[in-house]
Each structure stands twice: as structure tokens, then as C-alpha cells.
Design a protein around this motif. Structure first.
Motif, PDB file in Angstrom:
ATOM      1  N   GLU A  22       0.825  -1.203   0.000  1.00 51.44           N
ATOM      2  CA  GLU A  22       0.000   0.000   0.000  1.00 51.44           C
ATOM      3  C   GLU A  22       0.864   1.259   0.000  1.00 51.44           C
ATOM      4  N   THR A  23       1.869   1.256   0.881  1.00 51.66           N
ATOM      5  CA  THR A  23       2.836   2.348   1.000  1.00 51.66           C
ATOM      6  C   THR A  23       4.193   1.697   1.284  1.00 51.66           C
ATOM      7  N   PRO A  24       5.271   2.468   1.366  1.00 50.99           N
ATOM      8  CA  PRO A  24       6.568   1.866   1.667  1.00 50.99           C
ATOM      9  C   PRO A  24       6.608   1.080   2.984  1.00 50.99           C
ATOM     10  N   ASP A  25       5.718   1.407   3.943  1.00 54.90           N
ATOM     11  CA  ASP A  25       5.754   0.693   5.230  1.00 54.90           C
ATOM     12  C   ASP A  25       4.431   0.030   5.607  1.00 54.90           C
ATOM     13  N   ILE A  26       3.488  -0.071   4.679  1.00 56.07           N
ATOM     14  CA  ILE A  26       2.206  -0.729   4.944  1.00 56.07           C
ATOM     15  C   ILE A  26       1.906  -1.733   3.834  1.00 56.07           C
ATOM     16  N   ARG A  27       1.608  -2.956   4.232  1.00 55.19           N
ATOM     17  CA  ARG A  27       1.224  -3.986   3.276  1.00 55.19           C
ATOM     18  C   ARG A  27      -0.086  -4.626   3.714  1.00 55.19           C
ATOM     19  N   THR A  28      -0.899  -4.984   2.728  1.00 56.71           N
ATOM     20  CA  THR A  28      -2.158  -5.672   2.993  1.00 56.71           C
ATOM     21  C   THR A  28      -1.993  -7.143   2.655  1.00 56.71           C
ATOM     22  N   PHE A  29      -2.252  -7.996   3.646  1.00 59.87           N
ATOM     23  CA  PHE A  29      -2.120  -9.441   3.498  1.00 59.87           C
ATOM     24  C   PHE A  29      -3.511 -10.062   3.402  1.00 59.87           C
ATOM     25  N   SER A  30      -3.767 -10.789   2.335  1.00 63.24           N
ATOM     26  CA  SER A  30      -5.015 -11.550   2.192  1.00 63.24           C
ATOM     27  C   SER A  30      -4.772 -12.946   2.737  1.00 63.24           C
ATOM     28  N   LEU A  31      -5.598 -13.372   3.688  1.00 62.87           N
ATOM     29  CA  LEU A  31      -5.370 -14.624   4.418  1.00 62.87           C
ATOM     30  C   LEU A  31      -6.588 -15.530   4.367  1.00 62.87           C
ATOM     31  N   SER A  32      -6.347 -16.822   4.488  1.00 60.05           N
ATOM     32  CA  SER A  32      -7.421 -17.799   4.678  1.00 60.05           C
ATOM     33  C   SER A  32      -6.892 -18.887   5.598  1.00 60.05           C
ATOM     34  N   PHE A  33      -7.765 -19.404   6.456  1.00 56.72           N
ATOM     35  CA  PHE A  33      -7.361 -20.461   7.379  1.00 56.72           C
ATOM     36  C   PHE A  33      -7.060 -21.740   6.599  1.00 56.72           C
ATOM     37  N   THR A  34      -6.026 -22.437   7.039  1.00 57.69           N
ATOM     38  CA  THR A  34      -5.682 -23.697   6.371  1.00 57.69           C
ATOM     39  C   THR A  34      -6.680 -24.791   6.719  1.00 57.69           C
ATOM     40  N   ASP A  35      -7.312 -24.676   7.895  1.00 59.44           N
ATOM     41  CA  ASP A  35      -8.326 -25.636   8.300  1.00 59.44           C
ATOM     42  C   ASP A  35      -9.663 -25.271   7.649  1.00 59.44           C
ATOM     43  N   ARG A  36     -10.259 -26.218   6.915  1.00 57.04           N
ATOM     44  CA  ARG A  36     -11.483 -25.929   6.172  1.00 57.04           C
ATOM     45  C   ARG A  36     -12.627 -25.512   7.093  1.00 57.04           C
ATOM     46  N   GLU A  37     -12.764 -26.165   8.237  1.00 53.93           N
ATOM     47  CA  GLU A  37     -13.860 -25.825   9.148  1.00 53.93           C
ATOM     48  C   GLU A  37     -13.717 -24.395   9.664  1.00 53.93           C
ATOM     49  N   MET A  38     -12.483 -24.022  10.029  1.00 56.73           N
ATOM     50  CA  MET A  38     -12.244 -22.647  10.461  1.00 56.73           C
ATOM     51  C   MET A  38     -12.548 -21.663   9.340  1.00 56.73           C
ATOM     52  N   ARG A  39     -12.121 -22.001   8.151  1.00 61.16           N
ATOM     53  CA  ARG A  39     -12.333 -21.124   7.003  1.00 61.16           C
ATOM     54  C   ARG A  39     -13.821 -20.948   6.705  1.00 61.16           C
ATOM     55  N   ASP A  40     -14.579 -22.024   6.808  1.00 60.69           N
ATOM     56  CA  ASP A  40     -16.001 -21.970   6.477  1.00 60.69           C
ATOM     57  C   ASP A  40     -16.837 -21.264   7.536  1.00 60.69           C
ATOM     58  N   HIS A  41     -16.372 -21.268   8.771  1.00 57.25           N
ATOM     59  CA  HIS A  41     -17.188 -20.727   9.861  1.00 57.25           C
ATOM     60  C   HIS A  41     -16.652 -19.411  10.437  1.00 57.25           C
ATOM     61  N   PHE A  42     -15.566 -18.909   9.898  1.00 59.24           N
ATOM     62  CA  PHE A  42     -14.988 -17.668  10.420  1.00 59.24           C
ATOM     63  C   PHE A  42     -15.872 -16.474  10.049  1.00 59.24           C
ATOM     64  N   THR A  43     -16.288 -15.719  11.052  1.00 59.03           N
ATOM     65  CA  THR A  43     -17.081 -14.506  10.847  1.00 59.03           C
ATOM     66  C   THR A  43     -16.557 -13.403  11.754  1.00 59.03           C
ATOM     67  N   PHE A  44     -16.860 -12.173  11.409  1.00 53.03           N
ATOM     68  CA  PHE A  44     -16.440 -11.042  12.236  1.00 53.03           C
ATOM     69  C   PHE A  44     -17.310  -9.842  11.912  1.00 53.03           C
ATOM     70  N   ARG A  45     -17.202  -8.826  12.743  1.00 55.24           N
ATOM     71  CA  ARG A  45     -17.899  -7.566  12.531  1.00 55.24           C
ATOM     72  C   ARG A  45     -16.877  -6.508  12.133  1.00 55.24           C
ATOM     73  N   PRO A  46     -17.259  -5.531  11.302  1.00 55.32           N
ATOM     74  CA  PRO A  46     -16.345  -4.422  11.028  1.00 55.32           C
ATOM     75  C   PRO A  46     -15.916  -3.753  12.327  1.00 55.32           C
ATOM     76  N   GLY A  47     -14.621  -3.494  12.453  1.00 59.35           N
ATOM     77  CA  GLY A  47     -14.098  -2.869  13.659  1.00 59.35           C
ATOM     78  C   GLY A  47     -13.478  -3.837  14.645  1.00 59.35           C
ATOM     79  N   GLN A  48     -13.687  -5.137  14.436  1.00 61.88           N
ATOM     80  CA  GLN A  48     -13.042  -6.114  15.313  1.00 61.88           C
ATOM     81  C   GLN A  48     -11.578  -6.313  14.909  1.00 61.88           C
TER      82      GLN A  48
END
Length: 279
Positions: A22-48
Motif C-alpha cells: 500500500e505504502t513503503p511501510d504498509i502492506r495488505t495481506f489476504s489470508l485464509s485459514f488452512t483448516d477448512r472448518e475454520m475457514r467456512d465458519h470464520f465470521t467477524f464484525r467491522p471494527g473487530q
């Protein structure tokens, strides 16, 4: 046989699917859980936020910068400020990091539906706001007019440049940007983010303000909003404290009777004014 109690401090491995500078000192990492169950059930609210761990370096709280409308892959925008974040900045696609969470209360979505929204962000503080902004545009009909004010140190330090340009094109949305110090090519506004008030047209009676950035910026913005006539419950901001455990046990993030990791990090001004040394 006694049933084992899950370890609330145990991180789960998440794989890096993409890295964007994004900038010289900020990077955005796109992530997904390696465990399928965690990946399928992971939820969150904006701001968490979540706690990210790196072996032999430690653990740090990082706000989720993507929308929960697409949570199979989530994004963390991380500023390089120390040894742990410096190590993360060395990671590439396919590498893994430990993740646990989400933690905190997030933005009060139920109170925001149907309102005009004013977002005010500074620096990397746009990251948690980005999660909320993306959520709003994904459910556009449920919110009113959107105004986004953003301040950065310099043109080079502006994060989410593509997002900011895209938000400007959305229906009933306005984006205003300022930098502390411009360079020769910069033709935009210069000065603190409060400099943008003169170009902003919002109605305090129908608008909720959501603020995130450096503490000194938050203080100036919040007091300006009060002068404009915003109600105390309609000013919503984040409070940064040294969060460690994420579950209110270690006491590192306590402010009076509040724990930032469980009662926050999002508070209204009415709540913040009762908390010592916040504003």
C-alpha cells in the motif's frame, strides 16, 4: 472421560493468499485459514481485531481491514513498526502466520442502518474504517449519504489508493483527502484532516460519525464534531491500548473499569468521556 476445554490462546494457522504494498511501510495481506472448518465458519464484525502471532517474535493485535461480507478470505493491513511487524513484512504468498480471534465489539451496525455516515480517518487508521466502508457499499440501500475524510502524512503515505478512487464513484458518496505535506505533483489539499471541514456538508441530526486514527487526531476531530452539534452517542471512535490476551484477563488494556479488548475497541463519545486519559 472429561472433555478437553479449548485453549482460548491457541492460534490457528492461516495461509497468505496475496500481498499488496500500500505504502513503503504498509502492506495488505489476504489470508485464509488452512483448516477448512475454520475457514467456512470464520465470521467477524467491522471494527473487530485479531491477534497475529509469529514464531519467536510474539503476538500483536491487528484490525481486520476487509468486509465480513466476504470472510472466507480476510485482509490485514499491517504497518511495519517493530520486530514482529518487520518479520511479517518479509512474508510472501504461501507463507503462514498464526491467527486467533476475532476480538472486540466492532462498530454498532444496528445503530447505523438508515443513517448518513461520516468517516474520518488518519494514516493506518483507515484500515478498520475500510472494513466498515466496504460493508456499507456492499449493502448500499441500507445506509444514507456517505462522506469519507482521510488524512495522510504525504502523498506517498496514502493507503488504499484504489479503494479511495472507487468509493468516490459510488452513489451518494464523497471522498476528500488531505496530506500534511505535499510534493511537487500533489494538487490536493494540505494540512490536518480537520482542514476538510470547510468542504464538508453534513447534517449532524441525521449523521453518525465514525473516527479512527492517531489519538491526537481523534481528539481534535471529536471536539470539532461536538461543536458542529453531533450528539454524544453519534460520535463513534476507536481507542488504542496495549492489548495482549484479547479476552480481558491480562489487564494490559484496562482503562478504568473498561477493557479495550472486550468492551472496545469501539466506543461512543459518551462512553469515552467517562474513561480517564482517553481524550
Amino acid at each position: 472421560m472429561r472433555k478437553m476445554v479449548p485453549n482460548i490462546y491457541l492460534p490457528y494457522p492461516a495461509s497468505i493468499d496475496n500481498v499488496k504494498e500500500e505504502t513503503p511501510d504498509i502492506r495488505t495481506f489476504s489470508l485464509s485459514f488452512t483448516d477448512r472448518e475454520m475457514r467456512d465458519h470464520f465470521t467477524f464484525r467491522p471494527g473487530q481485531f485479531i491477534l497475529v502471532s509469529v514464531f519467536n517474535c510474539g503476538e500483536a493485535p491487528i484490525s481486520i481491514s476487509s468486509s465480513p461480507t466476504s470472510s472466507a478470505i480476510f485482509e490485514l493491513s499491517i504497518k511495519k513498526v517493530g520486530s514482529l511487524t518487520g518479520e511479517i513484512h518479509r512474508y510472501n504468498t504461501g507463507d503462514e502466520m498464526g491467527v486467533r480471534g476475532p476480538y472486540g465489539n466492532g462498530f454498532p451496525l444496528e445503530r447505523l442502518y438508515g443513517s448518513d455516515l461520516l468517516f474520518v480517518g488518519g494514516g493506518i487508521g483507515l484500515a478498520p474504517l475500510r472494513s466498515m466502508i466496504q460493508y456499507v457499499f456492499a449493502r448500499r440501500s441500507e445506509f444514507g449519504r456517505i462522506t469519507i475524510l482521510y488524512g495522510a502524512r504525504s502523498p506517498e503515505d496514502i493507503v488504499f489508493k484504489e479503494d479511495l478512487a472507487g468509493w468516490e464513484e459510488e452513489k451518494d458518496a464523497r471522498v476528500l483527502i488531505t496530506v500534511d505535506k505535499g510534493d511537487r505533483p500533489w494538487k490536493g489539499a494540505t494540512g490536518p484532516v480537520t482542514r476538510l471541514w470547510q468542504e464538508t456538508d453534513v447534517d449532524p441530526s441525521s449523521t453518525k460519525a465514525i473516527v479512527c486514527g492517531p489519538p491526537v487526531m481523534i481528539s481534535y476531530v471529536v471536539f470539532d464534531l461536538l461543536k458542529m452539534g453531533f450528539a454524544e452517542d453519534d460520535i463513534i471512535s476507536t481507542v488504542e491500548r496495549n492489548m495482549k490476551c484479547g479476552v480481558g484477563k491480562c489487564g494490559h488494556c484496562s482503562i478504568g473499569s473498561k477493557f479495550t479488548c472486550i468492551h472496545g475497541p469501539v466506543f461512543t463519545y459518551r462512553e469515552m468521556k467517562e474513561m480517564p486519559s482517553v481524550l
